[in-house]
Design a protein around this motif. Structure first.
Motif, mmCIF file in Angstrom:
data_model
loop_
_atom_site.group_PDB
_atom_site.id
_atom_site.type_symbol
_atom_site.label_atom_id
_atom_site.label_comp_id
_atom_site.label_asym_id
_atom_site.label_seq_id
_atom_site.Cartn_x
_atom_site.Cartn_y
_atom_site.Cartn_z
ATOM 1 N N THR A 163 0.828 -1.209 0.000
ATOM 2 C CA THR A 163 0.000 0.000 0.000
ATOM 3 C C THR A 163 0.858 1.254 0.000
ATOM 4 O OG1 THR A 163 -1.709 -1.201 1.207
ATOM 5 C CG2 THR A 163 -1.865 1.186 1.191
ATOM 6 N N MET A 164 1.954 1.244 0.773
ATOM 7 C CA MET A 164 2.855 2.393 0.738
ATOM 8 C C MET A 164 3.397 2.601 -0.663
ATOM 9 S SD MET A 164 6.466 3.172 2.703
ATOM 10 C CE MET A 164 5.863 3.679 4.308
ATOM 11 N N GLY A 165 3.706 1.514 -1.366
ATOM 12 C CA GLY A 165 4.214 1.640 -2.732
ATOM 13 C C GLY A 165 3.250 2.379 -3.640
ATOM 14 N N TRP A 166 1.940 2.079 -3.515
ATOM 15 C CA TRP A 166 0.942 2.782 -4.331
ATOM 16 C C TRP A 166 0.919 4.267 -3.991
ATOM 17 C CZ3 TRP A 166 -3.395 -1.004 -2.435
ATOM 18 C CH2 TRP A 166 -3.104 -2.305 -2.890
ATOM 19 N N ARG A 167 0.985 4.559 -2.702
ATOM 20 C CA ARG A 167 0.898 5.952 -2.255
ATOM 21 C C ARG A 167 2.142 6.745 -2.672
ATOM 22 N NH1 ARG A 167 0.018 6.032 3.866
ATOM 23 N NH2 ARG A 167 -0.608 8.211 3.514
ATOM 24 N N LEU A 168 3.301 6.123 -2.557
ATOM 25 C CA LEU A 168 4.535 6.807 -2.964
ATOM 26 C C LEU A 168 4.513 7.092 -4.463
ATOM 27 C CD1 LEU A 168 7.223 4.815 -0.925
ATOM 28 C CD2 LEU A 168 6.381 7.122 -0.448
ATOM 29 N N ALA A 169 4.070 6.130 -5.250
ATOM 30 C CA ALA A 169 4.024 6.324 -6.700
ATOM 31 C C ALA A 169 3.077 7.465 -7.061
ATOM 32 C CB ALA A 169 3.580 5.034 -7.387
ATOM 33 N N ALA A 170 1.923 7.526 -6.381
ATOM 34 C CA ALA A 170 0.951 8.591 -6.652
ATOM 35 C C ALA A 170 1.512 9.962 -6.307
ATOM 36 C CB ALA A 170 -0.331 8.338 -5.869
ATOM 37 N N ALA A 171 2.444 10.009 -5.336
ATOM 38 C CA ALA A 171 3.048 11.268 -4.913
ATOM 39 C C ALA A 171 4.382 11.540 -5.618
ATOM 40 C CB ALA A 171 3.272 11.253 -3.406
ATOM 41 N N SER A 172 4.734 10.670 -6.581
ATOM 42 C CA SER A 172 5.998 10.799 -7.339
ATOM 43 C C SER A 172 7.223 10.787 -6.423
ATOM 44 C CB SER A 172 5.989 12.073 -8.193
ATOM 45 O OG SER A 172 4.941 12.034 -9.130
ATOM 46 N N ILE A 173 7.173 9.947 -5.388
ATOM 47 C CA ILE A 173 8.289 9.758 -4.464
ATOM 48 C C ILE A 173 8.913 8.401 -4.772
ATOM 49 C CG2 ILE A 173 8.955 9.482 -2.036
ATOM 50 C CD1 ILE A 173 6.572 11.271 -1.319
ATOM 51 N N PRO A 174 10.244 8.323 -4.870
ATOM 52 C CA PRO A 174 10.880 7.037 -5.176
ATOM 53 C C PRO A 174 10.521 5.972 -4.137
ATOM 54 C CG PRO A 174 12.458 8.833 -5.373
ATOM 55 C CD PRO A 174 11.225 9.419 -4.759
ATOM 56 N N PRO A 175 10.539 4.709 -4.530
ATOM 57 C CA PRO A 175 10.212 3.624 -3.602
ATOM 58 C C PRO A 175 11.125 3.601 -2.375
ATOM 59 C CG PRO A 175 10.215 2.818 -5.852
ATOM 60 C CD PRO A 175 10.770 4.214 -5.896
ATOM 61 N N LEU A 176 10.639 2.940 -1.328
ATOM 62 C CA LEU A 176 11.405 2.751 -0.102
ATOM 63 C C LEU A 176 11.714 1.268 0.053
ATOM 64 C CD1 LEU A 176 12.590 3.780 2.585
ATOM 65 C CD2 LEU A 176 10.318 3.468 3.605
ATOM 66 N N LYS A 177 12.977 0.947 0.297
ATOM 67 C CA LYS A 177 13.391 -0.437 0.522
ATOM 68 C C LYS A 177 13.375 -0.734 2.013
ATOM 69 C CE LYS A 177 17.185 -3.666 -0.457
ATOM 70 N NZ LYS A 177 18.515 -3.819 -1.124
ATOM 71 N N PHE A 178 12.845 -1.890 2.380
ATOM 72 C CA PHE A 178 12.786 -2.341 3.767
ATOM 73 C C PHE A 178 13.739 -3.521 3.944
ATOM 74 C CE2 PHE A 178 8.866 -0.172 2.939
ATOM 75 C CZ PHE A 178 8.524 0.443 4.133
ATOM 76 N N ASP A 179 14.698 -3.380 4.838
ATOM 77 C CA ASP A 179 15.650 -4.437 5.132
ATOM 78 C C ASP A 179 15.315 -5.002 6.513
ATOM 79 O OD1 ASP A 179 17.793 -6.072 5.711
ATOM 80 O OD2 ASP A 179 19.320 -4.674 5.004
ATOM 81 N N LEU A 180 14.781 -6.225 6.540
ATOM 82 C CA LEU A 180 14.363 -6.851 7.792
ATOM 83 C C LEU A 180 15.464 -7.713 8.401
ATOM 84 C CD1 LEU A 180 11.715 -6.050 6.272
ATOM 85 C CD2 LEU A 180 10.653 -8.037 7.315
ATOM 86 N N GLY A 181 16.606 -7.770 7.737
ATOM 87 C CA GLY A 181 17.690 -8.623 8.203
ATOM 88 C C GLY A 181 17.701 -9.939 7.475
#
Length: 244
Positions: A163-181
């Motif tokens: 869901t964050m990916g959809w919202r970031l794309a709509a706001a023209s913000i580059p994706p965010l990578k999550f590193d869980l280890g």
């Protein structure tokens, strides 16, 4: 991994077992993760979620404007009504309602009964995620630490990231990578603009609005966290820090 219906029933049964074992006055324990709610209020909400969905009463507009103030106000009014309508009911009545409506809901999740019209296609994951968030809210209020790496937590986190990916794309913000280890995810399809590192439970709690902006900033970041902070709050910003 078990199917969504099995996971939902597992979370429901765990919550019911925990609260049924409490002394009556413990039901009035404040829940720090959900400001202004008691443990009994949380139980009323997750119970009502199932009953409302079966009746076709669901704030679909919230998901059409996910995270926006108007959508947050809509879903807050919906949940407030749920709790208000159940104020005079005993815990036993609430748990019986959830048993009945939850069983019917699980049948819908398994495709044995049709969903009401007009629901979002991923409503089964929404309900599982919400129940899991509130399971941890209740456990946190009681000082119980468990089920933090459960399958429902994994399902919920993956949904929040998508869901964050959809919202970031709509706001023209580059994706965010999550590193869980042990695993990485990316919110979006392009080259990430930043990476955040924390364990699965922390990120699940943060992405359900259970951590303050200061706590999110304190995770390990490669890149600037500021463009992303807003998108950790699908239900509105949280001003106070929550330590669990």
């Amino acid at each position: 991994m078990a199917d969504i219906a099995d996971l939902y029933e597992e979370v429901r049964d765990d919550i019911c077992e925990v609260v049924a074992g409490l002394e009556p006055d413990m039901l009035d324990t404040p829940v720090p993760a959900t400001r202004g709610w008691t443990i009994k209020d949380v139980v009323a909400h997750v119970t009502a979620d199932a009953t409302c969905v079966i009746a076709g009463d669901f704030p679909t507009g919230f998901f059409e404007a996910f995270g926006e103030s108007s959508a947050v106000a809509q879903v807050n009014a919906w949940t407030a009504r749920q709790i208000q309508e159940r104020q005079g009911r005993s815990l036993e009545e609430l748990l019986q309602e959830w048993k009945n409506s939850g069983n019917e809901l699980a049948s819908m999740m398994r495709g044995e009964k049709p969903w009401p019209e007009g629901l979002v296609t991923f409503v089964d994951r929404v309900l599982l995620t919400d129940a899991t968030v509130h399971q941890q809210d209740i456990l946190g209020a009681l000082g119980i630490e468990r089920a933090r790496e459960s399958a429902p937590v994994k399902v919920g986190l993956s949904g929040y990231i998508a869901t964050m990916g959809w919202r970031l794309a709509a706001a023209s913000i580059p994706p965010l990578k999550f590193d869980l280890g042990d695993k990485t995810y990316t919110a979006g399809d392009a080259e990430p603009g930043a990476t955040v590192r924390a364990n699965r439970f922390e990120l699940f709690r943060a992405m359900s609005g259970r951590r303050s902006p200061e706590q999110v900033r304190a995770y390990e970041w490669d890149g600037d966290p500021e463009p992303y902070i807003h998108y950790f709050y699908p239900y509105g910003p949280r001003n106070d820090s929550l330590i669990e």
